[in-house]
Design a protein around this motif. Sequence first.
Motif, PDB file in Angstrom:
ATOM      1  N   LYS A   1      43.584  36.646  40.027  1.00  0.00           N
ATOM      2  CA  LYS A   1      42.134  36.760  40.174  1.00  0.00           C
ATOM      3  C   LYS A   1      41.655  38.154  39.768  1.00  0.00           C
ATOM      4  N   ALA A   2      42.429  39.185  40.179  1.00  0.00           N
ATOM      5  CA  ALA A   2      42.048  40.541  39.802  1.00  0.00           C
ATOM      6  C   ALA A   2      42.091  40.714  38.283  1.00  0.00           C
ATOM      7  N   ALA A   3      43.149  40.171  37.678  1.00  0.00           N
ATOM      8  CA  ALA A   3      43.260  40.265  36.230  1.00  0.00           C
ATOM      9  C   ALA A   3      42.128  39.501  35.545  1.00  0.00           C
ATOM     10  N   GLN A   4      41.822  38.314  36.097  1.00  0.00           N
ATOM     11  CA  GLN A   4      40.736  37.539  35.537  1.00  0.00           C
ATOM     12  C   GLN A   4      39.404  38.270  35.685  1.00  0.00           C
ATOM     13  N   GLN A   5      39.208  38.903  36.859  1.00  0.00           N
ATOM     14  CA  GLN A   5      37.984  39.670  37.072  1.00  0.00           C
ATOM     15  C   GLN A   5      37.907  40.852  36.111  1.00  0.00           C
ATOM     16  N   GLU A   6      39.060  41.514  35.930  1.00  0.00           N
ATOM     17  CA  GLU A   6      39.075  42.638  34.988  1.00  0.00           C
ATOM     18  C   GLU A   6      38.769  42.178  33.562  1.00  0.00           C
ATOM     19  N   ARG A  33      49.921  36.701  46.795  1.00  0.00           N
ATOM     20  CA  ARG A  33      49.880  37.924  45.996  1.00  0.00           C
ATOM     21  C   ARG A  33      49.723  37.617  44.498  1.00  0.00           C
ATOM     22  N   SER A  49      46.181  36.568  43.945  1.00  0.00           N
ATOM     23  CA  SER A  49      45.294  37.735  43.997  1.00  0.00           C
ATOM     24  C   SER A  49      45.384  38.550  42.712  1.00  0.00           C
ATOM     25  N   ALA A  50      46.627  38.713  42.235  1.00  0.00           N
ATOM     26  CA  ALA A  50      46.805  39.455  40.988  1.00  0.00           C
ATOM     27  C   ALA A  50      46.133  38.731  39.820  1.00  0.00           C
TER      28      ALA A  50
END
Length: 467
Positions: free
Chosen positions: A174-179, A168, A171-172
């Motif tokens: 990676k999501a933050a990095q993607q954002e 988790r 994933s968070a």
Amino acid sequence: MMVDSFGSQTLAQVKRKNFFACAALLALGVVGHCGVSGSLDPTPLLALLGWSSTFVLLGAAIGAGWIPAEWSGVCSGLVSLVAATLLIYVTGGPASPYFPMLSALPLVVATFASEVRGSTVLTSLGMMGVVLLLDMLADMPLRQMLLHMSSFGLISGVAIYLAGAYRRTRSAEKAAQQERWVAQQERWVAQQERWVAQQERLAALERLAESERRRVRAERERAEVERLVLVGQLAAGVAHEVNNPLAFVKSNLHYLEQELLSEDGPVDRAELRDVLEETKQGVLRIQQIVADLRRFSREGETGEEGLPEDALHEAKRLASVRLRSLGEVSTDVTPGLPSVRLGQRQLVQVLVNLLLNAADAVEMAVPARRAHILVRAKRVESGVRLEVEDNGPGLSPEVQSRLFEPFFTTKPPGKGTGLGLALCREYVSRVGGTLHAENRCEGGARFVLVLPTVAERTSAPPCSLAS
């Protein structure tokens, strides 16, 4: 695509280094086992060396790309489970000093292989199976077996929870990095759009400036053309105005010549002085006509102030070459009028235009009549009021409604451009004045010009030609 490929390569390099580090630690474990046990029993040594060698091979395979980096933890867990089981079995089973090592396997897999779902669960189940198998082979009492299973089960639960928490967290991240990447791309796009918009604004401003330069140049050229048209209209009467003084100058010179050459008697000096004075006045009249036309036709700055009284006299002199043969021009000017907010040159041009329009109107009147044009100038509350009246046919409603439109004219072709009155109103409107035409009750037309004085300048927007 390039970012993902670079990330996979980086992950593979990290995994490879981790396997090599674990292999080195297991090799040190061989030395430690020999030093502590004081024996060179080959079986545990071979198990530890095989374990270490397998990690070296796994590290090399992952670094070469033969094994995906994401599956390295699963591979290491299976290898560690088999090697640890063999090592514990040959060193005493549940009584082996390496028996607690089994509890570390789920934690190791949770750390190194958490990205693969189920890997920690499978390793934990394998560990529980190995513990049960070793306890059964050692004829462990049931109570002791249950204690082992419960303690190792607790460790497995912790490892499974940590693996989920790690996934988790990743994933968070990676999501933050993607954002962040998306936000960075959006900022870059916005920056590019701002740059493009700025370039478009600069181009638009340049086009606007060029358009304004062309408009000013066209307006200046149009005003010059209209003034030259007025000069052309005045030129028709110049010959007559020059011929009159030139005729008596010529006659007087002939008389002087005869008197000076005569031998019949004494010369009358008083009469000669009178003749010379008349001759001088004629020459000055010709000089004044030429000077007025030259000054009026010369291109130059218009200034910001005008004197109504001086402008009226100059306009009357200029227009006289056209009006003298048609009739008379009378003036009613209040002395001491203040300066107005219209340049002297433009004020003269406006008045000449109005006087010539009045002359044309009387000339086209039916039946024919002698022109009588009256010019008034007086001080009013809103500034200075100037009026030009004629005794022509007056203005029809249709003509009066379109009188100040550009290119509208009632004159025959070749007699006018239709820009004179339009330019006059534009000049006057720019300084906050007004110009309108009306019919006189006794017949004829009246043009009324009201200009603010210098001390009463008002802020007024520029008026277009179509106003």
